[in-house]
Write a protein that holds these residues in place. Structure first.
Motif, PDB file in Angstrom:
ATOM      1  N   ALA A 190     -39.088  -2.975  14.630  1.00 38.50           N
ATOM      2  CA  ALA A 190     -38.878  -2.189  13.403  1.00 38.50           C
ATOM      3  C   ALA A 190     -40.189  -1.524  12.973  1.00 38.50           C
ATOM      4  O   ALA A 190     -40.204  -0.356  12.553  1.00 38.50           O
ATOM      5  N   THR A 191     -41.299  -2.253  13.092  1.00 42.94           N
ATOM      6  CA  THR A 191     -42.593  -1.666  12.731  1.00 42.94           C
ATOM      7  C   THR A 191     -42.931  -0.512  13.676  1.00 42.94           C
ATOM      8  O   THR A 191     -43.360   0.565  13.234  1.00 42.94           O
ATOM      9  N   ALA A 201     -49.695  -2.065  14.988  1.00 36.63           N
ATOM     10  CA  ALA A 201     -48.319  -2.348  14.552  1.00 36.63           C
ATOM     11  C   ALA A 201     -48.043  -3.852  14.682  1.00 36.63           C
ATOM     12  O   ALA A 201     -47.379  -4.451  13.830  1.00 36.63           O
ATOM     13  N   TRP A 202     -48.558  -4.427  15.726  1.00 38.87           N
ATOM     14  CA  TRP A 202     -48.389  -5.869  15.968  1.00 38.87           C
ATOM     15  C   TRP A 202     -49.012  -6.661  14.814  1.00 38.87           C
ATOM     16  O   TRP A 202     -48.387  -7.558  14.238  1.00 38.87           O
ATOM     17  N   LEU A 203     -50.249  -6.310  14.476  1.00 40.14           N
ATOM     18  CA  LEU A 203     -50.960  -7.023  13.405  1.00 40.14           C
ATOM     19  C   LEU A 203     -50.240  -6.862  12.067  1.00 40.14           C
ATOM     20  O   LEU A 203     -50.071  -7.830  11.324  1.00 40.14           O
ATOM     21  N   GLU A 204     -49.826  -5.638  11.781  1.00 36.57           N
ATOM     22  CA  GLU A 204     -49.118  -5.394  10.512  1.00 36.57           C
ATOM     23  C   GLU A 204     -47.847  -6.248  10.428  1.00 36.57           C
ATOM     24  O   GLU A 204     -47.536  -6.832   9.384  1.00 36.57           O
ATOM     25  N   THR A 205     -47.145  -6.339  11.559  1.00 34.94           N
ATOM     26  CA  THR A 205     -45.915  -7.140  11.597  1.00 34.94           C
ATOM     27  C   THR A 205     -46.228  -8.614  11.324  1.00 34.94           C
ATOM     28  O   THR A 205     -45.542  -9.287  10.545  1.00 34.94           O
ATOM     29  N   LEU A 206     -47.277  -9.101  11.969  1.00 37.56           N
ATOM     30  CA  LEU A 206     -47.631 -10.515  11.799  1.00 37.56           C
ATOM     31  C   LEU A 206     -48.065 -10.791  10.356  1.00 37.56           C
ATOM     32  O   LEU A 206     -47.668 -11.807   9.770  1.00 37.56           O
ATOM     33  N   GLU A 207     -48.845  -9.897   9.777  1.00 38.46           N
ATOM     34  CA  GLU A 207     -49.273 -10.083   8.384  1.00 38.46           C
ATOM     35  C   GLU A 207     -48.065 -10.149   7.452  1.00 38.46           C
ATOM     36  O   GLU A 207     -47.993 -11.009   6.569  1.00 38.46           O
ATOM     37  N   GLY A 265     -43.647   5.094  14.671  1.00 38.78           N
ATOM     38  CA  GLY A 265     -43.385   6.164  15.632  1.00 38.78           C
ATOM     39  C   GLY A 265     -42.692   7.366  15.036  1.00 38.78           C
ATOM     40  O   GLY A 265     -42.495   8.374  15.715  1.00 38.78           O
ATOM     41  N   LEU A 266     -42.343   7.301  13.755  1.00 42.76           N
ATOM     42  CA  LEU A 266     -41.632   8.412  13.133  1.00 42.76           C
ATOM     43  C   LEU A 266     -42.542   9.615  12.967  1.00 42.76           C
ATOM     44  O   LEU A 266     -42.120  10.748  13.108  1.00 42.76           O
ATOM     45  N   SER A 267     -43.784   9.372  12.652  1.00 38.30           N
ATOM     46  CA  SER A 267     -44.661  10.485  12.311  1.00 38.30           C
ATOM     47  C   SER A 267     -45.571  10.886  13.464  1.00 38.30           C
ATOM     48  O   SER A 267     -46.200  11.914  13.430  1.00 38.30           O
ATOM     49  N   ARG A 268     -45.662  10.032  14.462  1.00 36.63           N
ATOM     50  CA  ARG A 268     -46.495  10.417  15.601  1.00 36.63           C
ATOM     51  C   ARG A 268     -46.056   9.614  16.817  1.00 36.63           C
ATOM     52  O   ARG A 268     -45.377   8.601  16.680  1.00 36.63           O
ATOM     53  N   GLU A 269     -46.452  10.072  17.976  1.00 35.55           N
ATOM     54  CA  GLU A 269     -46.078   9.368  19.190  1.00 35.55           C
ATOM     55  C   GLU A 269     -47.091   8.266  19.467  1.00 35.55           C
ATOM     56  O   GLU A 269     -48.284   8.531  19.570  1.00 35.55           O
TER      57      GLU A 269
END
Lengths: 108, 240
Positions: free
Chosen positions: A46-47, A66-72, A52-56
């Motif tokens: 989901a993260t 993205a991984w870190l943000e998800t874990l936080e 990925g919506l605004s850039r590739e």
């Protein structure tokens, strides 16, 4: 955009030490029973989708961000490490680095 | 066939990112520490995400929720001990031993468990064989599910939006970019990994490898050939 990488020296498994650390932390928490891998994958994908919506995403640094943000978010939700706790501890580490003489081990 | 797969002819798994226009979520700031030079009196400040990871580690360690030694062990395992050489051994054995190959294709889990190539993200493996009629290619459209015990940590491109979206949409074009061109008569089947099912491609045994032993055969098996974005090397081909 071509996906095929230039043929060069083999890429390191983890490009940055923190990529390895956040990876290991997540695997360890999963194995310690803090969450199931399926739950992790659901949140992480989901993260990635949101980012990925605004850039590739290139699958490198952005992937581990993205991984870190998800874990936080996951740990905050579980109450294991709240946003506020994480922010305070991050600042403590930053101060520790900035106040440790170059070459000396950095400790809190 | 067990697990989920998507036929390339179908539209089912078309690009998952199109049609979405929401702005970025929170947590997207890119903290840039000021430039540091060698003459600075203090330790070099790690980048923002590295500090955030350290913060989580410290908090969880203090609460007794993690064991720092276990983290080191996990990093060492994936950095130094587990990688595509594991999968290559399995492929070489399958090329050499028809009974092993039959068992592997029928139900990979017990076969891999016996070899000790089991566990973490390899709990349910499906091995798919490349033939003259069908080439197999693996993707994870969701994130980056990958058979760690056999291939280690996935390469950057496997995790990229470009590969994850295009492998399903235009697999032949993607294969061409990897230098793989297949005859029209060979169908391409794309397997979409999930948290529950991981795939390993059993590449075709290259011409001219008839006399080789398992160890020499394993040297022909590249990581990409087991993801399906490459073919096994032919004997004598320079090591890439």
């Amino acid at each position: 955009m071509s996906i095929c990488p230039e043929v060069a020296a083999p890429e390191p498994v983890f490009a940055e030490p923190w990529h390895a650390q956040v990876f290991a932390l997540t695997v360890h928490l999963n194995e310690a029973g803090r969450f199931s891998w399926a739950d992790w994958v659901e949140r992480f994908s989901a993260t990635l989708k949101r980012h990925g919506l605004s850039r590739e995403l290139d699958g490198g640094e952005d992937y581990f961000r993205a991984w870190l943000e998800t874990l936080e978010m996951f740990l905050a939700e579980q109450g294991a490490a709240s946003r506020a706790e994480a922010e305070v501890m991050r600042s403590r580490w930053e101060e520790a680095y900035l106040s440790t003489p170059h070459g000396a081990p950095v400790k809190l | 066939m067990p697990g989920s797969s998507c036929d390339v002819q179908s539209e089912a798994a078309a690009p998952m990112f199109c049609g979405w226009t929401q702005a970025l979520g929170a947590g997207q700031s890119f903290f840039m520490p000021h430039d540091h030079h060698d003459d600075h009196p203090h330790a070099l400040l790690p980048p923002d995400p590295a500090l955030r990871v350290k913060a989580l580690e410290t908090i969880l360690t203090e609460k007794g929720l993690i064991d720092p030694a276990a983290l080191e062990e996990i990093i060492d395992t994936y950095q130094n001990r587990i990688g595509p050489q594991n999968g290559a051994r399995v492929v070489a054995r399958a090329w050499s031993d028809p009974d092993f190959k039959a068992a592997l294709l029928a139900d990979a889990d017990p076969v891999l468990a016996e070899l000790g190539l089991y566990g973490r993200q390899g709990e349910h493996m499906v091995v798919v064989e490349n033939t003259a009629q069908q080439h197999n290619m693996v993707v994870c459209t969701l994130c980056s599910c990958y058979p760690w015990p056999l291939l280690g940590i996935p390469p950057g491109w496997y995790k990229s939006d470009a590969y994850r979206a295009r492998a399903v949409r235009e697999p032949r074009k993607v294969l061409a970019e990897f230098g793989v061109t297949l005859p029209e008569s060979c169908a391409v089947r794309v397997w979409d990994s999930t948290a529950e099912v991981r795939y390993l491609v059993l590449p075709a045994r290259p011409e001219g490898s008839e006399s080789l032993g398992e160890e020499e055969l394993a040297a022909l098996v590249t990581r990409d050939s087991m993801i399906g974005t490459g073919l096994a090397k032919v004997p004598g081909e320079a090591l890439a």
